[in-house]
Design a protein around this motif. Sequence first.
Motif, PDB file in Angstrom:
ATOM      1  N   ARG A   1       3.840   0.205  -7.862  1.00 57.51           N
ATOM      2  CA  ARG A   1       2.551   0.721  -9.104  1.00 57.51           C
ATOM      3  C   ARG A   1       2.849   2.188  -8.951  1.00 57.51           C
ATOM      4  NH1 ARG A   1      -2.653  -1.753  -8.799  1.00 57.51           N
ATOM      5  NH2 ARG A   1      -3.165   0.327 -10.058  1.00 57.51           N
ATOM      6  N   GLU A   2       3.733   3.251  -8.425  1.00 56.74           N
ATOM      7  CA  GLU A   2       3.642   4.345  -8.649  1.00 56.74           C
ATOM      8  C   GLU A   2       5.023   4.558  -9.608  1.00 56.74           C
ATOM      9  OE1 GLU A   2       2.566   7.278  -6.734  1.00 56.74           O
ATOM     10  OE2 GLU A   2       1.372   6.937  -4.691  1.00 56.74           O
ATOM     11  N   ARG A   3       5.668   3.788  -9.389  1.00 54.52           N
ATOM     12  CA  ARG A   3       6.761   4.051 -10.667  1.00 54.52           C
ATOM     13  C   ARG A   3       6.220   3.487 -11.673  1.00 54.52           C
ATOM     14  NH1 ARG A   3      12.380   3.151  -7.872  1.00 54.52           N
ATOM     15  NH2 ARG A   3      13.142   4.403  -8.958  1.00 54.52           N
ATOM     16  N   ASN A   4       4.577   2.440 -11.626  1.00 52.85           N
ATOM     17  CA  ASN A   4       4.459   2.508 -13.474  1.00 52.85           C
ATOM     18  C   ASN A   4       5.153   0.563 -13.811  1.00 52.85           C
ATOM     19  OD1 ASN A   4       2.245   4.041 -13.778  1.00 52.85           O
ATOM     20  ND2 ASN A   4       4.043   5.577 -13.943  1.00 52.85           N
ATOM     21  N   ASN A   5       5.860   0.146 -12.773  1.00 50.93           N
ATOM     22  CA  ASN A   5       6.527  -0.946 -12.828  1.00 50.93           C
ATOM     23  C   ASN A   5       5.891  -1.945 -13.022  1.00 50.93           C
ATOM     24  OD1 ASN A   5       8.350  -3.408 -13.298  1.00 50.93           O
ATOM     25  ND2 ASN A   5       9.769  -1.574 -12.609  1.00 50.93           N
ATOM     26  N   ARG A   6       4.830  -2.651 -13.530  1.00 53.26           N
ATOM     27  CA  ARG A   6       3.891  -3.646 -13.488  1.00 53.26           C
ATOM     28  C   ARG A   6       4.066  -4.974 -12.246  1.00 53.26           C
ATOM     29  NH1 ARG A   6      -1.128  -1.758 -17.596  1.00 53.26           N
ATOM     30  NH2 ARG A   6      -1.034   0.125 -17.163  1.00 53.26           N
ATOM     31  N   VAL A   7       4.723  -5.683 -13.440  1.00 53.82           N
ATOM     32  CA  VAL A   7       6.061  -7.034 -13.515  1.00 53.82           C
ATOM     33  C   VAL A   7       6.476  -7.218 -12.321  1.00 53.82           C
ATOM     34  CG1 VAL A   7       7.638  -8.476 -13.909  1.00 53.82           C
ATOM     35  CG2 VAL A   7       6.402  -7.665 -15.658  1.00 53.82           C
ATOM     36  N   VAL A   8       6.918  -6.332 -11.523  1.00 58.19           N
ATOM     37  CA  VAL A   8       7.712  -6.592  -9.935  1.00 58.19           C
ATOM     38  C   VAL A   8       6.857  -6.096  -9.321  1.00 58.19           C
ATOM     39  CG1 VAL A   8       9.307  -4.901  -8.200  1.00 58.19           C
ATOM     40  CG2 VAL A   8      10.301  -4.570 -10.455  1.00 58.19           C
TER      41      VAL A   8
ATOM     42  N   LEU B   1       3.206  -8.446  -5.162  1.00 58.44           N
ATOM     43  CA  LEU B   1       2.191  -8.816  -4.645  1.00 58.44           C
ATOM     44  C   LEU B   1       1.803 -10.391  -4.144  1.00 58.44           C
ATOM     45  CD1 LEU B   1      -1.212  -7.351  -4.066  1.00 58.44           C
ATOM     46  CD2 LEU B   1      -1.836  -8.139  -6.976  1.00 58.44           C
ATOM     47  N   MET B   2       2.154 -10.890  -5.089  1.00 52.18           N
ATOM     48  CA  MET B   2       2.035 -13.031  -4.839  1.00 52.18           C
ATOM     49  C   MET B   2       3.190 -12.637  -3.277  1.00 52.18           C
ATOM     50  SD  MET B   2       3.168 -13.206  -9.135  1.00 52.18           S
ATOM     51  CE  MET B   2       3.488 -15.533  -8.409  1.00 52.18           C
ATOM     52  N   ALA B   3       3.799 -12.395  -3.349  1.00 47.37           N
ATOM     53  CA  ALA B   3       4.941 -12.302  -1.972  1.00 47.37           C
ATOM     54  C   ALA B   3       4.201 -12.028  -0.662  1.00 47.37           C
ATOM     55  CB  ALA B   3       6.473 -11.504  -1.886  1.00 47.37           C
ATOM     56  N   TYR B   4       3.338 -10.982  -0.958  1.00 53.66           N
ATOM     57  CA  TYR B   4       2.023 -10.548  -0.088  1.00 53.66           C
ATOM     58  C   TYR B   4       1.158 -12.033   0.370  1.00 53.66           C
ATOM     59  CZ  TYR B   4      -1.667  -8.558   1.778  1.00 53.66           C
ATOM     60  OH  TYR B   4      -2.791  -8.529   2.722  1.00 53.66           O
ATOM     61  N   TYR B   5       0.889 -11.855  -0.291  1.00 52.88           N
ATOM     62  CA  TYR B   5      -0.031 -12.782  -0.006  1.00 52.88           C
ATOM     63  C   TYR B   5       0.332 -14.122   0.321  1.00 52.88           C
ATOM     64  CZ  TYR B   5      -4.493 -10.524  -2.498  1.00 52.88           C
ATOM     65  OH  TYR B   5      -5.263 -10.102  -2.310  1.00 52.88           O
ATOM     66  N   VAL B   6       1.230 -14.977  -0.346  1.00 60.52           N
ATOM     67  CA  VAL B   6       1.978 -16.306   0.734  1.00 60.52           C
ATOM     68  C   VAL B   6       2.853 -15.954   2.104  1.00 60.52           C
ATOM     69  CG1 VAL B   6       4.531 -17.351   0.457  1.00 60.52           C
ATOM     70  CG2 VAL B   6       2.828 -17.107  -2.420  1.00 60.52           C
ATOM     71  N   LEU B   7       3.608 -14.623   1.802  1.00 67.04           N
ATOM     72  CA  LEU B   7       3.695 -14.430   3.507  1.00 67.04           C
ATOM     73  C   LEU B   7       2.028 -14.223   4.464  1.00 67.04           C
ATOM     74  CD1 LEU B   7       6.421 -11.738   2.300  1.00 67.04           C
ATOM     75  CD2 LEU B   7       6.547 -13.883   4.224  1.00 67.04           C
ATOM     76  N   LEU B   8       0.723 -13.377   3.993  1.00 71.27           N
ATOM     77  CA  LEU B   8      -0.044 -13.591   4.395  1.00 71.27           C
ATOM     78  C   LEU B   8      -0.638 -14.781   4.743  1.00 71.27           C
ATOM     79  CD1 LEU B   8      -2.312 -11.730   5.405  1.00 71.27           C
ATOM     80  CD2 LEU B   8      -3.614 -11.559   3.605  1.00 71.27           C
ATOM     81  N   PHE B   9      -0.371 -16.268   3.848  1.00 68.98           N
ATOM     82  CA  PHE B   9      -1.224 -17.252   4.431  1.00 68.98           C
ATOM     83  C   PHE B   9      -0.284 -18.130   5.202  1.00 68.98           C
ATOM     84  CE2 PHE B   9      -1.057 -22.243   3.299  1.00 68.98           C
ATOM     85  CZ  PHE B   9      -2.260 -22.444   3.279  1.00 68.98           C
ATOM     86  N   ARG B  10       1.004 -17.992   4.974  1.00 72.00           N
ATOM     87  CA  ARG B  10       1.339 -18.533   5.543  1.00 72.00           C
ATOM     88  C   ARG B  10       2.543 -18.247   7.425  1.00 72.00           C
ATOM     89  NH1 ARG B  10       8.327 -17.097   6.449  1.00 72.00           N
ATOM     90  NH2 ARG B  10       7.155 -15.042   7.547  1.00 72.00           N
TER      91      ARG B  10
END
Length: 265
Positions: free
Chosen positions: A229-236, A241-250
């Motif tokens: 986000r700091e680098r304004n790279n929204r796709v990355v 963020l998706m990886a975070y939620y997957v790992l949090l669920f696991r």
Amino acid sequence: MTACVNPSGMSHTALQDPVVRAKQYRQALDFYIKETNLPIVFCENTMYDMSVDYKQYIDSGRLEFLTFDGNNYDKQRGKGYGEAVIMKYAVEHSNLIRNSKYIIKITGRLIVTDIKRISSSPLLCLNNLFRSNIKEKFISTYLFVARPQLLQKFVNKYQELIWEDSPTNDLIEHHWFRALTRDSDLNDTTYVPFFQIPKVAGVSGTTGERYSMDDRLIGNMVYSYGFARERNNRVVALLYLMAYYVLLFRDRLEVKLGMRKKSFF
């Protein structure tokens, strides 16, 4: 490998004993010599010369041993400033570094037991990669992967800005984060966190305690989201963020099933 055998009263440094520190440096260096086939640069800034014990490796070109008088600055600047001094000396004087595409920088008293996995990562085929663990606005520097040219740019521009007036404020790790997110000269750097937390054995010089691996994978994902986000790279950022939620669920599922204790997050 960066080394400072005799801190000589360095601020915010609990582990001061040169005898203990020298022993830890030797143990780590012995590990990397015996357990890997990687070329090694050992750079020390208090004129502590143990090269005679490693002559066969130096003569073969496997090991470069550099020592210089680089610890005579105002100790209130902190060990992060000294770290920058050592890195600058290494990139300017090491033939091995000069001829390398990438370096793996390791705080010299630490043993990264899975160093072979890190050094054989397919990501090293990228042109300008930087890998580390990450926290909030904080790039961990006990272990990172970078091009020598990036290291040179960082120390040239940021070394004199480092003044660690407390164990948690304005550290070299904060400067690395600012450099990688705000410095236009480093825009072409591709930051990728470690997807598997490196296994590190050793003692923290700051606290004198066994090294903590609180930099867990799930933390790397959420803080990498903030970095992107700091680098304004929204796709990355969205991918992290998706990886975070997957790992949090696991993580929560494994806790619920009794497969692990409650996590850092």
